[in-house]
Enzyme design. Structure first.
Site, PDB file in Angstrom:
ATOM      1  N   CYS A  23      -6.707   7.956  -2.842  1.00 45.25           N
ATOM      2  CA  CYS A  23      -6.878   6.497  -2.808  1.00 45.25           C
ATOM      3  C   CYS A  23      -8.174   6.025  -3.441  1.00 45.25           C
ATOM      4  CB  CYS A  23      -6.757   5.973  -1.381  1.00 45.25           C
ATOM      5  SG  CYS A  23      -7.774   6.827  -0.224  1.00 45.25           S
ATOM      6  N   HIS A  62       0.278   5.805   4.691  1.00 51.93           N
ATOM      7  CA  HIS A  62       1.004   5.646   3.423  1.00 51.93           C
ATOM      8  C   HIS A  62       1.842   6.883   3.130  1.00 51.93           C
ATOM      9  CE1 HIS A  62      -2.530   2.925   2.161  1.00 51.93           C
ATOM     10  NE2 HIS A  62      -1.463   2.159   2.131  1.00 51.93           N
TER      11      HIS A  62
HETATM   12  C1  CIR Z   1      -6.802   0.895   5.036  1.00 53.42           C
HETATM   13  O1  CIR Z   1      -6.454   1.080   6.193  1.00 53.42           O
HETATM   14  O2  CIR Z   1      -6.186   0.133   4.307  1.00 53.42           O
HETATM   15  C2  CIR Z   1      -8.020   1.622   4.514  1.00 53.42           C
HETATM   16  N1  CIR Z   1      -8.976   1.754   5.549  1.00 53.42           N
HETATM   17  C3  CIR Z   1      -7.656   2.992   3.977  1.00 53.42           C
HETATM   18  C4  CIR Z   1      -6.758   2.958   2.786  1.00 53.42           C
HETATM   19  C5  CIR Z   1      -6.447   4.305   2.264  1.00 53.42           C
HETATM   20  N2  CIR Z   1      -5.611   4.220   1.130  1.00 53.42           N
HETATM   21  C6  CIR Z   1      -4.804   5.188   0.723  1.00 53.42           C
HETATM   22  O3  CIR Z   1      -4.700   6.213   1.350  1.00 53.42           O
HETATM   23  N3  CIR Z   1      -4.090   4.940  -0.362  1.00 53.42           N
END
Ligand code: CIR
Length: 249
Positions: free
Chosen positions: A243, A159
């Site tokens: 997150c 992201h």
């Molecule tokens: C994913 O790959 O969607 C989750 N394992 C990790 C999401 C992390 N989100 C973020 O950094 N905003």
């Protein structure tokens, strides 16, 4: 200080998506303790913490930032480019309604993860990459009305906020090799990947991962108060400090 939304990790956390890290086993019990410590850090900085309803069938639901973008009294429900994450939305919507926020949503064919949205003053930088597409960015820009929305191409990380965040004074901090810097103001460059991830807890207070000790020391030397938390089990799933919460000032 305002409210912080968090969602506790569920029993299937270890099955969460991994795109950039090397997959390794995740200790779910340790993750629960780390999440409790993260939540405690928000509380001790003065944030009132609300828990979003569990979504135990959704391994990545703990990464609540991706489902929900809050801007003033508006909550925008994201639509992840990772289809398997879209089941996280109902609980996020209920939490936003409970706070009395106005609800809008990103519609197909738009995709958008909150991890790609970085608001700095009146400007909103939005990462364009695997999880967020052009259509999602245009929809968000329409919903945000007067704010300046700047699309930023992201490469080699999940992201936009995997690559950069902002300090309390609005200055960007991060890893320029992962973003198209030609559309950005200058950035404080860090050497540790997790050094790019800062949650602003207060006017001179930031939250960071324990895995960025040199960046934390450098920010502290500049007069910021830095609280560090160990989030290793979330980092194993490409997560970071931003997150795990949605802050509603
Ligand atoms: C994913 O790959 O969607 C989750 N394992 C990790 C999401 C992390 N989100 C973020 O950094 N905003």
């Amino acid at each position: 200080m305002g409210r912080a939304l968090v969602r506790a990790p569920g029993p299937r956390l270890a099955e969460g998506l991994v795109t950039h890290a090397d997959r390794r086993p995740v200790d779910v019990a340790l993750a629960a303790r780390q999440h409790a410590a993260y939540t405690a850090a928000l509380r001790s900085a003065g944030w009132r913490v609300s828990s979003v309803a569990a979504a135990d069938d959704q391994p990545d639901a703990v990464f609540i930032e991706d489902a929900l973008i809050v801007c003033g009294d508006l909550a925008v429900l994201g639509r992840s480019g990772a289809e398997v994450r879209r089941g996280e939305l109902p609980g996020a919507e209920r939490a936003a309604r409970d706070l009395g926020l106005r609800i809008e949503r990103i519609e197909a064919p738009g995709t958008l993860d909150g991890g790609d949205v970085l608001a700095v003053g009146d400007t909103v930088y939005v990462g364009r990459g695997d999880r967020t597409n052009e259509e999602g960015i245009c929809q968000l820009a329409r919903l945000l009305g007067g704010r300046r929305v700047v699309p930023v191409d992201v490469r080699g990380c999940l992201h936009l906020k995997s690559a950069m965040t902002a300090l309390p004074d609005g200055g960007l901090i991060g890893l320029p090799e992962h973003v198209d810097t030609s559309v950005l103001p200058c950035m404080r460059v860090v050497r540790e990947p997790a050094g790019a991830h800062v949650v602003v807890l207060g006017p001179d207070h930031v939250l960071m991962a324990a895995s960025a000790p040199r960046t934390a020391a450098s920010l502290a030397a500049d007069g910021l108060r830095v609280t560090s938390v160990d989030i290793s089990e979330f980092e194993a799933l490409d997560g970071c400090v931003t997150c795990l919460s949605v802050l509603v000032p």
